[in-house]
Design an enzyme around this catalytic site. Structure first.
Site, mmCIF file in Angstrom:
data_model
loop_
_atom_site.group_PDB
_atom_site.id
_atom_site.type_symbol
_atom_site.label_atom_id
_atom_site.label_comp_id
_atom_site.label_asym_id
_atom_site.label_seq_id
_atom_site.Cartn_x
_atom_site.Cartn_y
_atom_site.Cartn_z
ATOM 1 C CD GLU A 174 8.664 -13.993 -30.686
ATOM 2 O OE1 GLU A 174 9.015 -12.858 -31.052
ATOM 3 O OE2 GLU A 174 7.843 -14.665 -31.303
ATOM 4 C CE LYS A 216 5.414 -12.497 -30.093
ATOM 5 N NZ LYS A 216 5.024 -11.338 -30.899
ATOM 6 N N GLY A 259 1.840 -18.068 -33.666
ATOM 7 C CA GLY A 259 2.700 -19.136 -34.188
ATOM 8 C C GLY A 259 2.126 -20.035 -35.271
HETATM 9 P P1 13P Z 1 2.526 -14.677 -34.910
HETATM 10 O O1 13P Z 1 1.509 -14.328 -33.874
HETATM 11 O O2 13P Z 1 2.018 -14.530 -36.326
HETATM 12 O O3 13P Z 1 3.223 -15.970 -34.644
HETATM 13 O O4 13P Z 1 3.633 -13.547 -34.831
HETATM 14 C C1 13P Z 1 4.086 -13.155 -33.610
HETATM 15 C C2 13P Z 1 5.489 -12.732 -33.712
HETATM 16 O O5 13P Z 1 5.793 -11.608 -33.439
HETATM 17 C C3 13P Z 1 6.484 -13.712 -34.116
HETATM 18 O O6 13P Z 1 7.755 -13.200 -33.888
#
Ligand code: 13P
Length: 335
Positions: A174, A216, A259
């Site tokens: 991610e 991600k 996000g």
């Molecule tokens: P959000 O979808 O709230 O951005 O969280 C996803 C996530 O795992 C961030 O690390």
């Protein structure tokens, strides 16, 4: 097909996505306190287990990312990984220990957690985890993200990913380019493309099997403080171009983070991406806030209303699932 590729595909196929419920205790406390709920261990478990035992877990959620506290908790006599696997979903675990300031750079961060990771992974596997998450964060401004932040985070993500595969689990990689700032969508496109390309250079260099990885990423959006307004079609086009230009074809799936987009925007944009998806990649969701926000709000108004909270969560999960197949509509969301 390798075991890791099978796990990755099971998580993201057939209209399924990921429920990111891996908020650290600090972040979860902020979320709970924002709706006037005390952040006790019991309350964190209560809310999360309501989600994990919802009906939509069966057809909409392929994987749940947990935080260290939750993977060790029990609910009604079952461990949380057992509760998750009852619905057919796979347990995942966040294994980074957070993003810290880079030495000598005032604003940029490096994600930590490599020390002792091999041993922690063994333990998480025994507790039932089959996939993991590590999040790197990048700021956009005129000078950021710097080559330094891009390089060191890519290096750490690749070291993490190769240890996770060695432990028999699928790493979610991610690299999150943040929405904060007044940058344009084009800036977001350029920086995100650079960040993702560097991550894959490192993953390949460190011999990570790309068929056993999930990416991600953020969608391509203008900064929160920019005045730029762009349509969902433009967001989808930029996001698809970014993925096509920077992700090797072996990667089985892309699971976007929300996000800071609203539940509605995150769903609509994912739907537009899938309606226009001309790639072989599965494009789905790995949402935290965009799956939980309304459910948390509802629950906070009556923490004994399990059924009502699940109804709200089921609706969001169903909408995201439709969006992951390009079958969502505004009308169905509003009804
Ligand atoms: P959000 O979808 O709230 O951005 O969280 C996803 C996530 O795992 C961030 O690390």
């Amino acid at each position: 097909m390798s075991e890791l590729n099978k796990i990755a595909l099971n998580i993201v196929s057939s209209g399924k996505g990921i429920l990111a419920a891996d908020e650290s205790t600090g972040t979860m406390s902020k979320r709970l306190e924002s709706v006037k709920i005390q952040s006790s261990e019991e309350n964190r478990l209560k809310f999360r287990s309501i989600l994990f035992s919802s009906k939509s877990m069966n057809n909409c959620i392929g994987g749940v990312i947990l935080y260290d506290e939750t993977i060790k908790q029990k609910y009604n006599g079952s461990t949380i990984p057992e509760l998750i696997s009852k619905s057919g979903a796979i347990t995942g675990i966040k294994v980074d220990t957070g993003a810290k300031m880079l030495a000598k750079v005032k604003e940029e961060k490096i994600t930590e957690g490599l020390d002792g990771l091999r041993e922690r992974l063994k333990n998480y596997y025994e507790l039932g985890a089959r996939f993991t998450k590590w999040r790197a964060v990048y700021l956009i401004s005129d000078n950021y993200p710097s080559k330094l932040a891009i390089n060191v985070n890519a290096h750490a993500l690749a070291r993490y990913a190769s240890l996770v595969q060695e432990a028999g689990m699928v790493p979610i990689v991610e690299p999150e380019v943040l929405m904060e700032g007044n940058h344009s969508a084009q800036d977001c496109f350029n920086k995100t493309s650079e960040v993702i390309k560097k991550c894959f250079d490192e993953l390949i260099f460190q011999k990570v099997d790309l068929k056993g990885v999930l990416l991600k990423p953020n969608m391509i959006l203008p900064g929160l403080n920019s005045n730029q307004q762009i349509s969902s079609d433009q967001i989808a086009e930029l996001t698809l171009n970014c993925i096509i230009n920077s992700v090797p074809s072996e990667v089985p799936g892309i699971a976007f983070l929300s996000g800071g987009q609203s539940e509605f925007e995150a769903t609509k944009n994912l739907n537009t991406i899938n309606k226009n998806n001309r790639t072989k990649f599965i494009m789905t969701y790995s949402y935290g806030r965009a799956l939980q926000q309304s459910a948390l709000k509802h629950w906070s108004s009556n923490i004994n209303d399990v059924e009502g909270t699940q109804k709200v969560f089921n609706h969001r999960a169903n909408m995201c699932s439709l969006a992951s197949m390009g079958k969502w509509t505004e009308e169905v969301d509003k009804n």
